[in-house]
Design an enzyme around this catalytic site. Structure first.
Site, short mmCIF file in Angstrom:
data_model
loop_
_atom_site.label_atom_id
_atom_site.label_comp_id
_atom_site.label_asym_id
_atom_site.label_seq_id
_atom_site.Cartn_x
_atom_site.Cartn_y
_atom_site.Cartn_z
N ILE A 131 -35.54 -45.14 45.74
CA ILE A 131 -36.27 -45.51 46.95
C ILE A 131 -35.74 -46.82 47.50
CG2 ILE A 131 -38.09 -46.54 45.51
CD1 ILE A 131 -40.15 -45.74 47.69
N CYS A 132 -35.85 -46.98 48.81
CA CYS A 132 -35.52 -48.21 49.52
C CYS A 132 -34.01 -48.45 49.49
CB CYS A 132 -36.32 -49.37 48.92
SG CYS A 132 -36.33 -50.87 49.93
N ALA A 133 -33.54 -49.52 48.92
CA ALA A 133 -32.12 -49.80 48.84
C ALA A 133 -31.45 -49.06 47.69
CB ALA A 133 -31.88 -51.30 48.67
N TYR A 155 -33.69 -47.37 52.90
CA TYR A 155 -34.21 -48.43 53.74
C TYR A 155 -33.29 -48.60 54.95
CZ TYR A 155 -36.54 -52.80 54.86
OH TYR A 155 -37.28 -53.77 55.48
N SER A 184 -36.30 -41.95 49.18
CA SER A 184 -37.36 -42.36 50.08
C SER A 184 -36.99 -43.68 50.72
CB SER A 184 -38.69 -42.45 49.31
OG SER A 184 -39.78 -42.64 50.19
#
Length: 182
Positions: A100-102, A121, A147
């Site tokens: 998720i994210c980075a 992200y 995500s």
């Protein structure tokens, strides 16, 4: 068993939401501290990991590994031999890798997302080498779950519950939390 990796600078919401919702749904989950057991998140929250990376080895019970984002947490995860070996294990044994994210950039840098849809992200898309950038909050493509970031942590966690348990259990959990997606 789900293993959530924690490295200094991890995004607390992304990691701990996964741990909480998995445990609420009866999924065995352990946190793995990179370098030590007490890991400080990107917002200064100190978390005691269940196991230290030197005591971790994926095995037949491993169903999924989770890579939370955050900075410099993502860079610290990517630099970890333990994390890289866990990714290798999951890819070789057709187990799930959730990022998720980075953190999806870790997979992108290795070329593992080629031919897959993926999310990350905003601003990290160029690091998802070979991936088709998806839309929405969560994307499952093959055995890779990705995500966007802290605001999508509940959706991400509920998708993990859906994958490992069932859609019905995920929906019941969301209802019990009074969670309504946007």
């Amino acid at each position: 068993m789900v293993y959530v990796f924690l490295a200094d600078g991890f995004e607390e919401i992304e990691a701990l939401t996964v741990v909480d919702l998995c445990r609420r749904s009866g999924i065995d989950v352990k946190t793995v501290g990179i370098g030590r057991e007490a890991i400080r998140g990107s917002h200064g929250i100190l978390v005691q990991a269940d196991v230290k990376d030197t005591d971790f080895a994926p095995d037949a019970e491993t169903e999924m590994i989770v890579l939370p984002g955050g900075m410099p947490g993502t860079k610290n995860l990517e630099a970890s031999d333990t994390v890289q070996k866990a990714i290798d294990f999951c890819v070789t044994n057709n187990k799930y890798v959730a990022a998720i994210c980075a953190a999806p950039s870790i997979l992108g840098h290795r070329g593992l997302l080629r031919g897959h849809k993926a999310l990350c992200y905003a601003g990290f898309e160029s690091q998802l080498e070979g991936a088709e950038i998806a839309y929405g909050t969560v994307c499952l493509s093959g055995s890779f779950l990705t995500s966007r970031g802290p605001g999508t942590a509940v959706d991400f966690s509920l998708k993990i519950v859906e994958i490992l348990k069932s859609r019905e259990i995920s929906e019941a959990l969301a209802s019990s939390l009074l969670y309504t997606s946007r």
